[in-house]
Design a protein around this motif. Structure first.
Motif, PDB file in Angstrom:
ATOM      1  N   VAL A 293       0.836  -1.206   0.000  1.00 48.17           N
ATOM      2  CA  VAL A 293       0.000   0.000   0.000  1.00 48.17           C
ATOM      3  C   VAL A 293       0.870   1.255   0.000  1.00 48.17           C
ATOM      4  CG1 VAL A 293      -2.045   1.051   1.079  1.00 48.17           C
ATOM      5  CG2 VAL A 293      -1.533  -1.343   1.515  1.00 48.17           C
ATOM      6  N   ALA A 294       2.129   1.112   0.403  1.00 47.89           N
ATOM      7  CA  ALA A 294       2.991   2.286   0.612  1.00 47.89           C
ATOM      8  C   ALA A 294       3.152   3.121  -0.652  1.00 47.89           C
ATOM      9  CB  ALA A 294       4.364   1.820   1.097  1.00 47.89           C
ATOM     10  N   VAL A 296       5.756   4.532  -2.155  1.00 45.55           N
ATOM     11  CA  VAL A 296       7.233   4.478  -2.119  1.00 45.55           C
ATOM     12  C   VAL A 296       7.790   5.554  -3.055  1.00 45.55           C
ATOM     13  CG1 VAL A 296       9.239   2.974  -2.449  1.00 45.55           C
ATOM     14  CG2 VAL A 296       7.018   1.968  -1.841  1.00 45.55           C
ATOM     15  N   ALA A 297       8.773   6.301  -2.585  1.00 45.80           N
ATOM     16  CA  ALA A 297       9.396   7.316  -3.457  1.00 45.80           C
ATOM     17  C   ALA A 297      10.132   6.587  -4.576  1.00 45.80           C
ATOM     18  CB  ALA A 297      10.371   8.163  -2.655  1.00 45.80           C
ATOM     19  N   ASP A 298       9.885   7.014  -5.801  1.00 48.83           N
ATOM     20  CA  ASP A 298      10.506   6.326  -6.926  1.00 48.83           C
ATOM     21  C   ASP A 298      11.991   6.675  -7.060  1.00 48.83           C
ATOM     22  OD1 ASP A 298       8.289   4.890  -7.788  1.00 48.83           O
ATOM     23  OD2 ASP A 298       7.450   6.633  -8.813  1.00 48.83           O
ATOM     24  N   VAL A 324      14.501   0.901  -6.087  1.00 54.09           N
ATOM     25  CA  VAL A 324      14.007  -0.370  -6.606  1.00 54.09           C
ATOM     26  C   VAL A 324      12.474  -0.384  -6.479  1.00 54.09           C
ATOM     27  CG1 VAL A 324      14.227  -1.543  -4.370  1.00 54.09           C
ATOM     28  CG2 VAL A 324      14.343  -2.886  -6.451  1.00 54.09           C
ATOM     29  N   ASP A 325      11.791  -1.031  -7.402  1.00 57.44           N
ATOM     30  CA  ASP A 325      10.346  -1.218  -7.245  1.00 57.44           C
ATOM     31  C   ASP A 325      10.143  -2.440  -6.344  1.00 57.44           C
ATOM     32  OD1 ASP A 325       7.634  -2.066  -7.586  1.00 57.44           O
ATOM     33  OD2 ASP A 325       7.517  -0.752  -9.331  1.00 57.44           O
ATOM     34  N   LEU A 327       7.525  -3.849  -4.855  1.00 57.53           N
ATOM     35  CA  LEU A 327       6.453  -4.792  -5.198  1.00 57.53           C
ATOM     36  C   LEU A 327       6.872  -5.670  -6.383  1.00 57.53           C
ATOM     37  CD1 LEU A 327       3.561  -5.881  -5.026  1.00 57.53           C
ATOM     38  CD2 LEU A 327       2.799  -3.881  -6.305  1.00 57.53           C
ATOM     39  N   GLY A 341      -1.237  -4.925  -5.311  1.00 60.43           N
ATOM     40  CA  GLY A 341      -0.656  -3.596  -5.493  1.00 60.43           C
ATOM     41  C   GLY A 341      -1.702  -2.511  -5.362  1.00 60.43           C
ATOM     42  N   PHE A 342      -1.244  -1.286  -5.168  1.00 59.87           N
ATOM     43  CA  PHE A 342      -2.116  -0.121  -5.118  1.00 59.87           C
ATOM     44  C   PHE A 342      -1.677   0.859  -6.195  1.00 59.87           C
ATOM     45  CE2 PHE A 342      -5.121   0.497  -1.577  1.00 59.87           C
ATOM     46  CZ  PHE A 342      -5.072  -0.789  -1.076  1.00 59.87           C
ATOM     47  N   ALA A 343      -2.624   1.496  -6.838  1.00 64.31           N
ATOM     48  CA  ALA A 343      -2.275   2.528  -7.803  1.00 64.31           C
ATOM     49  C   ALA A 343      -3.086   3.780  -7.488  1.00 64.31           C
ATOM     50  CB  ALA A 343      -2.577   2.048  -9.215  1.00 64.31           C
ATOM     51  N   ALA A 344      -2.387   4.823  -7.073  1.00 60.46           N
ATOM     52  CA  ALA A 344      -3.061   6.108  -6.854  1.00 60.46           C
ATOM     53  C   ALA A 344      -2.718   6.973  -8.054  1.00 60.46           C
ATOM     54  CB  ALA A 344      -2.554   6.742  -5.568  1.00 60.46           C
ATOM     55  N   GLU A 345      -3.726   7.393  -8.777  1.00 59.18           N
ATOM     56  CA  GLU A 345      -3.481   8.139 -10.012  1.00 59.18           C
ATOM     57  C   GLU A 345      -4.273   9.444  -9.993  1.00 59.18           C
ATOM     58  OE1 GLU A 345      -1.335   6.897 -12.083  1.00 59.18           O
ATOM     59  OE2 GLU A 345      -1.261   4.809 -11.426  1.00 59.18           O
ATOM     60  N   LYS A 356      -0.409  -1.325 -14.885  1.00 57.42           N
ATOM     61  CA  LYS A 356       0.521  -1.664 -13.785  1.00 57.42           C
ATOM     62  C   LYS A 356       0.303  -3.097 -13.305  1.00 57.42           C
ATOM     63  CE  LYS A 356       1.191   2.964 -11.948  1.00 57.42           C
ATOM     64  NZ  LYS A 356       0.904   3.926 -10.900  1.00 57.42           N
ATOM     65  N   LYS A 360       3.345  -5.669 -13.487  1.00 54.43           N
ATOM     66  CA  LYS A 360       3.903  -6.248 -12.253  1.00 54.43           C
ATOM     67  C   LYS A 360       3.401  -7.678 -12.027  1.00 54.43           C
ATOM     68  CE  LYS A 360       4.465  -1.612 -10.343  1.00 54.43           C
ATOM     69  NZ  LYS A 360       4.949  -0.789  -9.263  1.00 54.43           N
TER      70      LYS A 360
HETATM   71  N1  CTP Z   1       5.762   0.399  -5.430  1.00 55.31           N
HETATM   72  C1  CTP Z   1       6.824  -0.218  -4.819  1.00 55.31           C
HETATM   73  N2  CTP Z   1       8.079   0.300  -4.919  1.00 55.31           N
HETATM   74  C2  CTP Z   1       8.290   1.414  -5.633  1.00 55.31           C
HETATM   75  C3  CTP Z   1       7.204   2.059  -6.274  1.00 55.31           C
HETATM   76  C4  CTP Z   1       5.943   1.528  -6.148  1.00 55.31           C
HETATM   77  O1  CTP Z   1       6.638  -1.247  -4.155  1.00 55.31           O
HETATM   78  N3  CTP Z   1       9.511   1.903  -5.733  1.00 55.31           N
HETATM   79  C5  CTP Z   1       4.415  -0.222  -5.311  1.00 55.31           C
HETATM   80  C6  CTP Z   1       3.418   0.607  -4.548  1.00 55.31           C
HETATM   81  O2  CTP Z   1       3.417   0.273  -3.167  1.00 55.31           O
HETATM   82  C7  CTP Z   1       2.110   0.248  -5.238  1.00 55.31           C
HETATM   83  C8  CTP Z   1       2.500  -0.056  -6.661  1.00 55.31           C
HETATM   84  O3  CTP Z   1       3.897  -0.333  -6.619  1.00 55.31           O
HETATM   85  O4  CTP Z   1       1.556  -0.940  -4.693  1.00 55.31           O
HETATM   86  C9  CTP Z   1       2.212   1.039  -7.641  1.00 55.31           C
HETATM   87  O5  CTP Z   1       2.841   2.223  -7.197  1.00 55.31           O
HETATM   88  P1  CTP Z   1       2.656   3.607  -7.969  1.00 55.31           P
HETATM   89  O6  CTP Z   1       3.494   4.654  -7.295  1.00 55.31           O
HETATM   90  O7  CTP Z   1       1.194   3.875  -8.180  1.00 55.31           O
HETATM   91  O8  CTP Z   1       3.221   3.263  -9.378  1.00 55.31           O
HETATM   92  P2  CTP Z   1       4.654   3.141  -9.951  1.00 55.31           P
HETATM   93  O9  CTP Z   1       4.869   1.728 -10.331  1.00 55.31           O
HETATM   94  O10 CTP Z   1       5.669   3.757  -9.028  1.00 55.31           O
HETATM   95  O11 CTP Z   1       4.528   4.018 -11.283  1.00 55.31           O
HETATM   96  P3  CTP Z   1       4.294   5.640 -11.449  1.00 55.31           P
HETATM   97  O12 CTP Z   1       4.956   6.289 -10.236  1.00 55.31           O
HETATM   98  O13 CTP Z   1       4.950   5.945 -12.728  1.00 55.31           O
HETATM   99  O14 CTP Z   1       2.815   5.854 -11.490  1.00 55.31           O
END
Ligand code: CTP
Length: 423
Positions: A293-294, A296-298, A324-325, A327, A341-345, A356, A360
């Motif tokens: 659900v977090a 996470v800073a990309d 790193v991603d 999830l 996974g969660f996607a907040a858009e 996504k 994933k």
């Molecule tokens: N997530 C993760 N690690 C990251 C980025 C995202 O585990 N570094 C996970 C989030 O917890 C969420 C999912 O991936 O469950 C989707 O995250 P989101 O931020 O919506 O999408 P991103 O894959 O990061 O793509 P974007 O930021 O381009 O929308």
């Protein structure tokens, strides 16, 4: 309308009415007996007839009069009560009960139950019961971790007894660890589900290990500054609480939030995405379900400064490198846990969420409109899975969390079956 009434109304949208049901509340010796009194009050308010049965040591913590006043019913403490017809309290009481909840359930009482002892009224009526039994253990962490207690719990699970909690946290003895009784709200919901028959219909997550990430991550620029994502952590915490209510073992890995820690099996606070990644690697790989659900800073700062950066008239250019991603990493492992996974858009919600999910390789993706959800207590969710999309209209996050956990339980059970069938 007060928020309590409002919440109850919303809650009743999906949990059947339990007014008119009979609950037998067993109270054994433990400080958490005071929480049982509040629980009895809430159940009575919901129209449930609550008969409290207290052991001798429970009466040393809270007086029977407290339960009598809160439930409006006589309180039973004695196997040898001559005021009762035939002196058969143990038969009479369990005959009328729709279910029995023991809260708090002490280590001693759990041992008695596991071995079928019947040396006081409560133990006797549990043995003579003809209805479901739930227990909410509460004890010091050493007592909980003792192999004898763990053996007894396993026996009870095999006997079909539902175990609610315990949770991790501060204990009355001053220690911190496993053994705290579940919060009153979690007990209330679990019993409400059981009394309404929902529990019997719902797939079970009892004993499943669920790892949940929540909140934002914080990526330091220097010791006093950093970059972060907007996230209150409310949705992740609500999901952790709902998972606890379904008797799962819950590890919550949380970035910095202002929220009170929910009563979970294990709470791991982290700061940066790298910290979160390490915690997830340590915990999620041998879990059954991973719910990410977090927010996470990309990106993180390529080289954060050890000292506070002093301002100057020049432009400051920060170099960011991708995190790193987390999830994706978990979902890509061989034999991964069931990943959500969660996607907040902010726009094109459905398009991005389905993309996504595919990218994933997730069995379930939960989508929400970022601007409507951030920091608020309510959310509208869309769940995407192999069967299509499921809309959860706007409601309190803790209500959505329970619906989501139920959906996950159904899908998880189906996935397990499929896995088995595929050999
Ligand atoms: N997530 C993760 N690690 C990251 C980025 C995202 O585990 N570094 C996970 C989030 O917890 C969420 C999912 O991936 O469950 C989707 O995250 P989101 O931020 O919506 O999408 P991103 O894959 O990061 O793509 P974007 O930021 O381009 O929308």
């Amino acid at each position: 309308m007060s928020s309590e009434v409002n919440n109850q109304e919303k809650q009743s949208e999906y949990v059947e009415n339990i007014a008119g049901k009979h609950l037998l509340l067993g109270v054994t010796g433990g400080v958490a007996a005071y929480k049982a009194a509040e629980f009895a009050r809430l159940m009575t308010k919901a129209g449930v007839t609550v008969h409290a049965v207290m052991t001798e040591s429970a009466c040393r913590f809270v007086g029977p009069v407290t339960f009598q006043s809160l439930t409006g019913q006589p309180v039973y403490t004695d196997l040898w009560n001559t005021n009762l017809e035939n002196n058969m309290a143990h038969i009479q009481l369990s005959r009328h009960a729709d279910m029995i909840l023991i809260a708090p359930a002490s280590a001693n009482f759990i041992a008695k139950l596991a071995n079928g002892l019947a040396d006081d009224l409560l133990a006797t009526l549990c043995l003579a019961r003809d209805c479901p039994l739930m227990i909410a253990p509460a004890m010091n962490k050493q007592m909980w971790e003792n192999p004898a207690t763990q053996r007894n719990i396993q026996s009870l699970v095999r006997d079909g007894v539902k175990i609610l909690g315990p949770a991790n946290g501060e204990q009355a003895c001053g220690e911190v660890g496993m053994g705290r009784m579940l919060d009153v709200e979690a007990l209330y919901f679990a019993v409400q589900q059981a009394l309404s028959g929902d529990l019997a219909r719902a797939p079970q997550l009892q004993g499943k290990r669920i790892v949940i990430t929540a909140g934002p991550t914080y990526e330091p620029i220097d010791p006093v500054r950093g970059i972060t994502n907007l996230s209150s952590g409310k949705m992740g915490y609500a999901i952790a609480q709902a998972a606890m209510e379904s008797s799962a073992q819950v590890t919550l890995i949380s970035g910095p939030t202002c929220l009170k820690s929910p009563a979970v099996t294990e709470m791991i606070p982290v700061l940066s995405a790298l910290d979160m990644f390490e915690a997830v690697k340590a915990k999620a790989m041998d879990s059954d379900i991973f719910i990410s659900v977090a927010a996470v800073a990309d990106y993180r700062i390529a080289e954060s400064s050890q000292q506070k950066i002093k301002k100057s008239a020049q432009k400051l250019i920060l170099e960011l490198e991708p995190n790193v991603d987390i999830l994706q990493y978990v979902a890509d492992r061989p034999n991964p846990p069931f990943c959500v996974g969660f996607a907040a858009e902010t726009h094109d919600l459905e398009r991005y969420a389905t993309k996504k999910r595919k990218q994933k390789k997730l069995p379930l993706m939960v989508a929400n409109q970022a601007q409507e959800t951030l920091g608020t207590d309510e959310a509208a969710l869309i769940l995407f899975d192999d069967a299509g999309k499921h809309i959860l209209d706007k409601a309190l996050k803790r209500i959505q969390a329970r619906k989501l956990i139920r959906h996950i339980a159904v899908l998880y059970t189906e996935y397990q079956l499929q896995k088995k069938n595929n050999g």
